[in-house]
Design a protein around this motif. Sequence first.
Motif, PDB file in Angstrom:
ATOM      1  N   UNK A   8     -45.330 -27.215-121.522  1.00  0.00           N
ATOM      2  CA  UNK A   8     -45.917 -28.153-120.583  1.00  0.00           C
ATOM      3  C   UNK A   8     -45.403 -29.544-120.913  1.00  0.00           C
ATOM      4  N   UNK A   9     -46.058 -30.558-120.324  1.00  0.00           N
ATOM      5  CA  UNK A   9     -45.688 -31.922-120.635  1.00  0.00           C
ATOM      6  C   UNK A   9     -46.090 -32.294-122.049  1.00  0.00           C
ATOM      7  N   UNK A  10     -45.716 -33.493-122.464  1.00  0.00           N
ATOM      8  CA  UNK A  10     -46.092 -33.967-123.790  1.00  0.00           C
ATOM      9  C   UNK A  10     -47.606 -33.921-123.957  1.00  0.00           C
ATOM     10  N   UNK A  11     -48.032 -33.571-125.156  1.00  0.00           N
ATOM     11  CA  UNK A  11     -49.465 -33.453-125.426  1.00  0.00           C
ATOM     12  C   UNK A  11     -50.150 -34.809-125.255  1.00  0.00           C
ATOM     13  N   UNK A  12     -51.255 -34.810-124.552  1.00  0.00           N
ATOM     14  CA  UNK A  12     -52.097 -35.993-124.420  1.00  0.00           C
ATOM     15  C   UNK A  12     -53.328 -35.793-125.291  1.00  0.00           C
ATOM     16  N   UNK A  13     -53.859 -36.867-125.814  1.00  0.00           N
ATOM     17  CA  UNK A  13     -55.004 -36.733-126.704  1.00  0.00           C
ATOM     18  C   UNK A  13     -56.182 -36.093-125.961  1.00  0.00           C
ATOM     19  N   UNK A  14     -56.261 -36.311-124.651  1.00  0.00           N
ATOM     20  CA  UNK A  14     -57.339 -35.706-123.867  1.00  0.00           C
ATOM     21  C   UNK A  14     -57.251 -34.181-123.877  1.00  0.00           C
ATOM     22  N   UNK A  15     -56.035 -33.655-124.101  1.00  0.00           N
ATOM     23  CA  UNK A  15     -55.844 -32.199-124.112  1.00  0.00           C
ATOM     24  C   UNK A  15     -56.554 -31.529-125.270  1.00  0.00           C
ATOM     25  N   UNK A  16     -56.862 -32.286-126.321  1.00  0.00           N
ATOM     26  CA  UNK A  16     -57.436 -31.663-127.517  1.00  0.00           C
ATOM     27  C   UNK A  16     -58.837 -32.187-127.831  1.00  0.00           C
ATOM     28  N   UNK A  17     -59.445 -32.860-126.842  1.00  0.00           N
ATOM     29  CA  UNK A  17     -60.821 -33.332-127.010  1.00  0.00           C
ATOM     30  C   UNK A  17     -61.711 -32.667-125.974  1.00  0.00           C
ATOM     31  N   UNK A  18     -62.921 -32.270-126.394  1.00  0.00           N
ATOM     32  CA  UNK A  18     -63.858 -31.713-125.431  1.00  0.00           C
ATOM     33  C   UNK A  18     -64.635 -32.841-124.757  1.00  0.00           C
ATOM     34  N   UNK A  19     -65.584 -32.483-123.902  1.00  0.00           N
ATOM     35  CA  UNK A  19     -66.314 -33.491-123.124  1.00  0.00           C
ATOM     36  C   UNK A  19     -67.133 -34.438-123.981  1.00  0.00           C
ATOM     37  N   UNK A  20     -67.461 -33.989-125.217  1.00  0.00           N
ATOM     38  CA  UNK A  20     -68.240 -34.838-126.126  1.00  0.00           C
ATOM     39  C   UNK A  20     -67.347 -35.670-127.041  1.00  0.00           C
ATOM     40  N   UNK A  21     -66.038 -35.530-126.884  1.00  0.00           N
ATOM     41  CA  UNK A  21     -65.114 -36.293-127.712  1.00  0.00           C
ATOM     42  C   UNK A  21     -64.772 -35.631-129.030  1.00  0.00           C
ATOM     43  N   UNK A  22     -65.196 -34.381-129.221  1.00  0.00           N
ATOM     44  CA  UNK A  22     -64.859 -33.645-130.438  1.00  0.00           C
ATOM     45  C   UNK A  22     -63.480 -33.006-130.312  1.00  0.00           C
ATOM     46  N   UNK A  23     -62.825 -32.834-131.437  1.00  0.00           N
ATOM     47  CA  UNK A  23     -61.509 -32.202-131.432  1.00  0.00           C
ATOM     48  C   UNK A  23     -61.681 -30.705-131.206  1.00  0.00           C
ATOM     49  N   UNK A  24     -61.043 -30.203-130.152  1.00  0.00           N
ATOM     50  CA  UNK A  24     -61.128 -28.780-129.818  1.00  0.00           C
ATOM     51  C   UNK A  24     -59.733 -28.316-129.435  1.00  0.00           C
ATOM     52  N   UNK A  25     -59.004 -27.825-130.395  1.00  0.00           N
ATOM     53  CA  UNK A  25     -57.614 -27.452-130.179  1.00  0.00           C
ATOM     54  C   UNK A  25     -57.524 -26.230-129.267  1.00  0.00           C
ATOM     55  N   UNK A  26     -56.777 -26.307-128.163  1.00  0.00           N
ATOM     56  CA  UNK A  26     -56.599 -25.134-127.301  1.00  0.00           C
ATOM     57  C   UNK A  26     -55.924 -23.992-128.061  1.00  0.00           C
ATOM     58  N   UNK A  27     -56.176 -22.773-127.617  1.00  0.00           N
ATOM     59  CA  UNK A  27     -55.700 -21.588-128.343  1.00  0.00           C
ATOM     60  C   UNK A  27     -54.187 -21.459-128.351  1.00  0.00           C
ATOM     61  N   UNK A  28     -53.500 -22.146-127.420  1.00  0.00           N
ATOM     62  CA  UNK A  28     -52.043 -22.015-127.375  1.00  0.00           C
ATOM     63  C   UNK A  28     -51.319 -23.177-128.051  1.00  0.00           C
ATOM     64  N   UNK A  29     -52.052 -24.057-128.715  1.00  0.00           N
ATOM     65  CA  UNK A  29     -51.427 -25.195-129.392  1.00  0.00           C
ATOM     66  C   UNK A  29     -51.172 -24.843-130.853  1.00  0.00           C
ATOM     67  N   UNK A  30     -49.910 -24.720-131.192  1.00  0.00           N
ATOM     68  CA  UNK A  30     -49.476 -24.465-132.566  1.00  0.00           C
ATOM     69  C   UNK A  30     -48.366 -25.452-132.896  1.00  0.00           C
ATOM     70  N   UNK A  31     -47.959 -25.495-134.143  1.00  0.00           N
ATOM     71  CA  UNK A  31     -46.846 -26.369-134.514  1.00  0.00           C
ATOM     72  C   UNK A  31     -45.614 -26.060-133.670  1.00  0.00           C
ATOM     73  N   UNK A  32     -45.364 -24.781-133.438  1.00  0.00           N
ATOM     74  CA  UNK A  32     -44.163 -24.401-132.703  1.00  0.00           C
ATOM     75  C   UNK A  32     -44.288 -24.753-131.222  1.00  0.00           C
ATOM     76  N   UNK A  33     -45.461 -24.534-130.625  1.00  0.00           N
ATOM     77  CA  UNK A  33     -45.620 -24.894-129.213  1.00  0.00           C
ATOM     78  C   UNK A  33     -45.496 -26.406-129.015  1.00  0.00           C
ATOM     79  N   UNK A  34     -45.939 -27.175-129.987  1.00  0.00           N
ATOM     80  CA  UNK A  34     -45.789 -28.629-129.904  1.00  0.00           C
ATOM     81  C   UNK A  34     -44.317 -29.022-129.928  1.00  0.00           C
ATOM     82  N   UNK A  35     -43.561 -28.391-130.812  1.00  0.00           N
ATOM     83  CA  UNK A  35     -42.123 -28.685-130.882  1.00  0.00           C
ATOM     84  C   UNK A  35     -41.445 -28.285-129.579  1.00  0.00           C
ATOM     85  N   UNK A  36     -41.832 -27.134-129.002  1.00  0.00           N
ATOM     86  CA  UNK A  36     -41.241 -26.695-127.741  1.00  0.00           C
ATOM     87  C   UNK A  36     -41.538 -27.690-126.627  1.00  0.00           C
TER      88      UNK A  36
END
Length: 606
Positions: A8-36
């Motif tokens: 997808x596009x470059x990761x945005x910080x909103x992509x890894x925060x839930x509605x309460x502002x807590x860090x909630x990493x999506x299940x498809x976000x890994x070191x390798x997916x970030x590099x891709x």
Amino acid sequence: MTVEPRVEGLLQIEDILDSAGNIALPSDVTLISLIERNIANVGDTIAYRYLDHTRSTDGYIHELTWTQLGVRMRAIAARVQQVASAGDRVAILAPQGLDYVAGFFAAIKAGTIAVPLFAPELQGHTERLAVALHDSRPSVVLTTSAASAGVDAALAGIGLTPKPHVIAIDEVPDSAGETLVPVHLNVEDVSHLQYTSGSTREPVGVEVTHLAVGTNLAQMILSIDLLDRNTHGCSWLPLYHDMGLSMIGFPTVYGGHSTLMSPTAFIRRPQRWIYALSAASREGRVVTAAPNFACEYTAQRGLPEPGDDIDLSNVVLILGSEPVSMRAIESFNAAFGPYGLPPTAIKPSYGIAEATLFVSTIAPTEKATVAHLDAERFERGEAVRVPADTEGAVTQVSCGHIARSQWAVIVDSETSRELPDGRIGEIWLCGNNIGRGYWGRPEETRQTFGAELLPRPSADSHADGAPDDAGWLRTGDLGFYLDGELYVTGRIADAITVDDRRLYPEDIEATTAEASPMVRRGYVTAFTVPVGSGAELVLVAERASGTRRADPAPAIEAIRAEVSDRHGLSVNDVRLVPAGTIPRTTSGKLARRAARAAYLAGDFGT
């Protein structure tokens, strides 16, 4: 299941925060997916730059774009897959450089577990390397053609059975990537084994998952306000160390880049770090990291040459890896303030391998601060402020606030109950950044990573908001809260107990260094040895430059007197030894456990 990662596009910080502002990493976000993602969106930009000072005094520049990194990752990963199965361990025994970076990420992309270690050329750490290799049992070792002969000799001496396949990273052609079998990675998969420094115990491998490393990188970025995509990294830290790995990890999150050099290049000429920081500072914000000794060392020996155009105005320096010293902060600020270093640049922080790394730091706009505490009450487990000019006051540097979506409580480790602010106890941690456990050590994992906090914490507890069924990590570190901020006093295993007093070796070591100019500052170790039914204090100090022929007797007398006067302790033995004698960990910390063993074995003479 074998599928290519979704890009997808470059990761945005909103992509890894839930509605309460807590860090909630999506299940498809890994070191390798970030590099891709970075390859797809900013592939032609620099990902990593290495300053090679073996080929040039000023540093021969090697660079990898994100696209080039992707090509090398695919090729090395495909070669690994030919001789390893999913879940096998792949040890990186390569010199510092871009081959190391590519090899580390490639081992993960192959579906194996990376084990970042070091080439056997690192002197004095053969035993640690052997322990880690026997523990992890890698089926593959990644190295370089230049280091392969030394790796083969080391593996023969270590005697692993079966012997792992050795692959020279730089001999793998790019075309090898055509045979790569795509592997689906999940956030719960183990990314790598991070071996602990071994300062107080035998090194053990922390199982770091993609969830843990992704969460921790997000915590670091949010805590230090590194959201600007024009923020870059600059580091000489070893890549097998958790702090060194973080410096190649955080550019993956948003497509920045890191400039790297070797620890040896830094030690030989610390100005290189300053020049590299200045070059990066002209591009935008630059984040770096260092332990105490590096700040003092650079302040003493790393000043720019007269007339050099140095700009440190955009530098952020994470200071950690041992209890933070205000002396180190003040010396660095004094040395480099004239070159634009902001007074808020240095961020005293706390981290630990079992938490992937990052735990706490001070706010982006804050300066480092120190608390002055009553000495007697401090030794008895209470942190009580006194005026700064109070004679004998203990000073402690604040490590700031706990990272988002992480919890830290101060606990009486005997009762497992949380202690109130102002009381010293063991630091326990909870959060998705915590490692999964110790590799191959289920009982130790249960004891260390599965602690139960009793009773259920109240609403005003520092555990407020933590999952109800959370297991807590026993860090083995001592600390306290004061006015909402965390202070770290030292390791439980290092603490020196006399009657009902608890003293910290760092304080005694600092007193020793101040007692005589014959002592090399930062190269003193304090520990106790058994004598009869009790224990007595021993100090081993390296001689300062130019004092090899000096009579040690006056210095030893001054040290005994100062330690007695300031700490009320009798010193059983003082040894002044040549520079380079005291053992240190691979991350540069004093190895007090090893020093004590060496003393008992008679290695420091009589």
